[in-house]
Scaffold this active site. Structure first.
Site, PDB file in Angstrom:
ATOM      1  N   HIS A 129      52.857 -26.378 -16.206  1.00 62.39           N
ATOM      2  CA  HIS A 129      51.514 -27.418 -16.148  1.00 62.39           C
ATOM      3  C   HIS A 129      50.863 -27.785 -17.360  1.00 62.39           C
ATOM      4  CE1 HIS A 129      49.789 -23.369 -16.278  1.00 62.39           C
ATOM      5  NE2 HIS A 129      48.757 -23.930 -16.558  1.00 62.39           N
ATOM      6  N   ASP A 131      46.848 -27.819 -18.466  1.00 63.29           N
ATOM      7  CA  ASP A 131      45.315 -27.394 -18.121  1.00 63.29           C
ATOM      8  C   ASP A 131      44.534 -28.105 -17.407  1.00 63.29           C
ATOM      9  OD1 ASP A 131      46.236 -24.505 -18.547  1.00 63.29           O
ATOM     10  OD2 ASP A 131      45.484 -24.648 -20.467  1.00 63.29           O
ATOM     11  N   HIS A 285      52.895 -25.873 -20.338  1.00 64.75           N
ATOM     12  CA  HIS A 285      53.262 -24.410 -20.661  1.00 64.75           C
ATOM     13  C   HIS A 285      53.466 -23.904 -19.175  1.00 64.75           C
ATOM     14  CE1 HIS A 285      48.765 -24.676 -20.057  1.00 64.75           C
ATOM     15  NE2 HIS A 285      48.765 -23.360 -19.603  1.00 64.75           N
ATOM     16  N   ARG A 300      41.025 -16.326 -21.915  1.00 69.60           N
ATOM     17  CA  ARG A 300      41.461 -17.833 -22.113  1.00 69.60           C
ATOM     18  C   ARG A 300      40.280 -18.696 -22.151  1.00 69.60           C
ATOM     19  NH1 ARG A 300      44.430 -21.970 -17.918  1.00 69.60           N
ATOM     20  NH2 ARG A 300      42.412 -23.053 -17.730  1.00 69.60           N
TER      21      ARG A 300
HETATM   22  C1  SIN Z   1      47.558 -20.251 -18.177  1.00 72.30           C
HETATM   23  O1  SIN Z   1      48.346 -21.060 -17.660  1.00 72.30           O
HETATM   24  O2  SIN Z   1      46.554 -20.557 -19.009  1.00 72.30           O
HETATM   25  C2  SIN Z   1      48.034 -18.875 -18.531  1.00 72.30           C
HETATM   26  C3  SIN Z   1      49.260 -18.620 -19.500  1.00 72.30           C
HETATM   27  C4  SIN Z   1      49.736 -17.375 -19.519  1.00 72.30           C
HETATM   28  O3  SIN Z   1      49.130 -16.553 -18.895  1.00 72.30           O
HETATM   29  O4  SIN Z   1      50.627 -16.932 -20.202  1.00 72.30           O
END
Ligand code: SIN
Length: 309
Positions: A129, A131, A285, A300
């Protein structure tokens, strides 16, 4: 390995050649930043900087350029308080609060991405995805800090969406250029969404608001590099504009699979205190779910972005 100290050095990495951009700035005499690519497609580890410290504009400009050149950059062995993570991230733009995940009580811009050792369900971020593309202006980028990482497992994978676009045939590019697609957060965060049965230890707040829809171009032009990047993702993109989900599914499925082909990716092995900073405008990611029995906690921050065009 790329070393940047007192004199400008041309970076001969594949990334630099492909992007025609290089991190070759002269650093202030107190810093010696180094960018070491970790894969052929994207990603570099940056050393020589503690991001907890305050930095001059030159250093921030260097880091920003490294982000543009490598699409995702990593910093090892950092020791960050929430205030320091916020201060660093704010040098790249305004920060935003997540629509459906409650932030830390004193720092609402920071969300905890956590999975306890006894959880066996889907992990947060466990699908390719970009974000928050359910928003009109999805995040410019995210800064993820590894607070408690499994000894092994829990890697994060990234995929370069410039390459994903470049490697489509000219016929497919011609067809997609100018098309738009509908994005919504209903899959993960709607009342019947995945959060209802997963992410039990996170502060997720499913809501009717997640049913709202926005439209984005299928290929976006990066506002800083001017390069085109494929801009659809499995988590939020549900159909092409003026088409049904059923009609859209075969082509979307092709693009979702194409976007994360192995040759477009890099994989980051977390160590305690590592930080990943990705450019959400040209990178997908995926948080790998292979660490059941181990705890993983990340913090995050998302930096506000502009409307894709
Ligand atoms: C996310 O998708 O923001 C999390 C990525 C992760 O936990 O590695």
């Amino acid at each position: 390995m790329v070393s940047i100290e007192a004199a400008p050095i041309r970076v001969a990495s594949m990334h630099g050649q492909r992007n025609s951009r290089v991190c070759d700035r002269i650093m202030s005499t107190t810093h010696a930043l180094t960018a070491t690519p970790i894969a052929g497609a994207l990603g570099a580890e940056i050393s020589g900087v503690s991001i907890a410290d305050e930095h001059d504009a030159e250093t921030i400009a260097w880091i920003r350029q490294a982000l543009l050149d490598y699409q995702v950059i990593f910093f090892r062995d950092q020791k960050l308080t929430p205030d320091q993570q916020i201060r660093f991230s704010r040098r790249f733009g305004e920060l935003e609060e997540h629509d459906f995940v409650k932030g830390l009580p004193e720092h609402p811009q920071i969300i905890r991405v956590v999975r306890e050792a006894d959880e066996e369900t889907l992990n947060f971020g466990g699908a390719w995805h970009t974000d928050v593309t359910h928003q009109e202006c999805p995040a410019l980028g995210s800064v993820l800090y590894g607070l408690d990482v499994p000894r092994v497992g829990g890697d994060t994978l990234f995929a370069n969406q410039y390459l994903a676009w470049d490697r489509l045939s000219t016929g497919m590019q011609r067809m997609l250029d100018g098309m738009t697609a509908v994005h919504t957060a209903r899959g993960p965060f709607g009342p019947q969404g995945r959060s209802a049965s997963n992410w039990k230890n996170m502060q997720v707040e499913p809501s009717e608001k997640a049913l709202e829809e926005v439209t984005h171009p299928v290929v976006r032009v990066h506002p800083e590099t001017g390069r085109k990047a494929l801009f659809v993702n499995r988590t939020f993109t549900v159909r092409f504009t003026d088409m049904t989900e059923q009609e859209s599914a075969p082509l979307l499925e092709y693009l979702f699979n194409h976007a994360c082909r192995e040759q477009f990716t890099c994989r980051f092995r977390w160590t305690p205190g590592a930080v990943a900073f990705w450019d959400n405008r040209c990178v997908l990611h995926y948080a790998l779910n292979d660490y059941t029995g181990h705890r993983r906690e990340m913090l995050r921050v998302a930096i506000s972005g502009d409307r894709p065009r």
